[in-house]
Enzyme design. Structure first.
Site, PDB file in Angstrom:
ATOM      1  N   ASP A 203       0.843  -1.195   0.000  1.00  0.00           N
ATOM      2  CA  ASP A 203       0.000   0.000   0.000  1.00  0.00           C
ATOM      3  C   ASP A 203       0.877   1.243   0.000  1.00  0.00           C
ATOM      4  OD1 ASP A 203      -2.989   0.823   0.437  1.00  0.00           O
ATOM      5  OD2 ASP A 203      -1.850   2.115   1.797  1.00  0.00           O
ATOM      6  N   ASN A 211      -2.599  12.813  -4.208  1.00  0.00           N
ATOM      7  CA  ASN A 211      -3.655  13.241  -5.132  1.00  0.00           C
ATOM      8  C   ASN A 211      -4.197  14.618  -4.773  1.00  0.00           C
ATOM      9  OD1 ASN A 211      -3.751  11.102  -6.959  1.00  0.00           O
ATOM     10  ND2 ASN A 211      -5.106   9.886  -5.672  1.00  0.00           N
ATOM     11  N   HIS A 216      -4.497  14.218  -9.658  1.00  0.00           N
ATOM     12  CA  HIS A 216      -4.559  12.802 -10.031  1.00  0.00           C
ATOM     13  C   HIS A 216      -3.582  12.435 -11.143  1.00  0.00           C
ATOM     14  CE1 HIS A 216      -7.971  11.490  -7.545  1.00  0.00           C
ATOM     15  NE2 HIS A 216      -8.383  12.743  -7.665  1.00  0.00           N
ATOM     16  N   ASP A 220      -1.317   9.306 -10.699  1.00  0.00           N
ATOM     17  CA  ASP A 220      -1.263   8.179 -11.639  1.00  0.00           C
ATOM     18  C   ASP A 220       0.184   7.878 -12.041  1.00  0.00           C
ATOM     19  OD1 ASP A 220      -3.978   7.919 -11.552  1.00  0.00           O
ATOM     20  OD2 ASP A 220      -4.363   8.813 -13.512  1.00  0.00           O
ATOM     21  N   GLU A 246      -4.328   2.495  -4.677  1.00  0.00           N
ATOM     22  CA  GLU A 246      -2.884   2.454  -4.423  1.00  0.00           C
ATOM     23  C   GLU A 246      -2.443   1.120  -3.833  1.00  0.00           C
ATOM     24  OE1 GLU A 246      -4.744   4.493  -0.749  1.00  0.00           O
ATOM     25  OE2 GLU A 246      -5.192   4.186  -2.876  1.00  0.00           O
TER      26      GLU A 246
END
Length: 343
Positions: A203, A211, A216, A220, A246
């Site tokens: 994680d 973010n 974003h 990404d 994630e």
């Protein structure tokens, strides 16, 4: 012609890579009169390329998926000089042998890469008609392999997706030998002492803040770069998945607890040392557990989640081994019914 059409229908009737492999080598074996046909996986570990049999058929025996626990990472490409030269020159095929017996290797080129190869052993030289038949089967295999790959891959990172994970874990559980009962001899399939299968849940720490702060698009990019590091950090015969958001999962094959921890922590350190564009430093927390044949996939995944939760709530940026946490009295052996959602 009827036989060819029958095999084409059979090859394209599957929604599974393993079944596609089996139907493909069966078609080659029957339509070309081959003595043996194999699908080989080509993967890198460090600077070395390894060749590992994935499925095979010999003579009149039925096609079979090779035992992945016994195959390990396979044999070095150096033992296949004709294939190595073929891959280096991006040739469509390579042959060696004589009029008594010949072997052909046909790499399955997907774009610029060949992760699979068809190997055919034939009694006698390959005729133009046989080569034409092989090329036709390989073309169908390549096209359908692409379709299956598209459905099994995460669109952002290119890693295997959650849908594929369930099937891969079930296969690993099926292939993992159960311990013998008291008084019974070791099973023949029992892996080498200390060698087990492992599941790791990864994680990204504080990803929501990435973010929120950078947008974003940069979030990404972080996920894509972490996916690339996952693929380069783990071995070719391990499997890496994106679960969504994630969270990532890795299935590690046939290794010891110490080595599994070393491999996983090597990846954690690679992420910690990387400077992500615009974002800067990012870390990951990881929980992992051994895979046991007598435990369900939900229980196995739940154990790794528990170890991950411990890592997240005790400082982050660390690797936690579920079995060790239990042995140390830091976790209770309570099997969760659902996986844990992290923020």
């Amino acid at each position: 012609m009827d036989s060819l059409l029958k095999h084409m229908v059979h090859m394209t009737g599957h929604r599974d890579h393993a079944m596609l492999d089996l139907s493909t080598i069966t078609a080659v074996q029957e339509l070309t009169g081959a003595a043996q046909t194999r699908i080989l996986s080509l993967g890198k570990s460090g600077s070395q390329t390894w060749v590992r049999a994935r499925a095979s058929i010999r003579g009149d025996h039925p096609a079979r998926v090779e035992d992945q626990l016994e195959a390990g990472r396979g044999e070095p490409l150096d033992l296949f000089p004709a294939l190595a030269e073929c891959l280096a020159s991006r040739a469509p095929r390579a042959e060696q042998g004589d009029s008594a017996q010949a072997t052909m290797w046909v790499p399955i080129w997907i774009g610029e890469q060949a992760a699979s190869c068809l190997e055919i052993v034939h009694s006698g030289a390959f005729t133009a008609e046989v080569v034409h038949t092989i090329d036709g089967i390989v073309g169908v295999y390549r096209n359908f392999h692409n379709l299956l790959d598209y459905s099994e891959r995460d669109s952002l990172t290119g890693l295997l997706n959650r849908k594929t994970f369930d099937d891969q874990l079930a296969r690993m559980l099926h292939a993992t030998p159960e311990p013998p009962l008291p008084g019974q001899p070791e099973r023949r399939q029992q892996p080498a002492t200390g060698q087990e299968q492992w599941l790791a849940v990864i994680d990204v720490d504080h990803f929501k803040l990435v973010n929120d702060r950078f947008g974003h698009l940069y979030g990404d990019e972080v996920l894509i770069l972490i996916a690339n590091m996952l693929q380069s950090s783990f071995r070719s015969h391990d499997r890496v998945f994106r679960f969504g958001g994630e969270e990532f999962v890795v299935l590690l094959r046939s290794t010891t607890a110490d080595n599994a921890c070393r491999i996983i922590d090597r990846f954690r350190k690679a992420v910690e040392a990387h400077v992500f564009p615009q974002v800067g430093k990012v870390t990951v927390s990881i929980g992992f557990t051994s895979i046991k044949a007598y435990e369900s996939p939900v229980v196995t995944l739940g154990h790794a989640d528990q170890a991950l939760y411990y890592a997240k709530t005790n400082g982050r940026n660390q690797v936690c081994h579920y079995d060790q946490l239990v042995a140390d009295g830091l976790l209770q052996t309570v099997a969760p019914t659902t996986t844990v959602e992290f923020f």
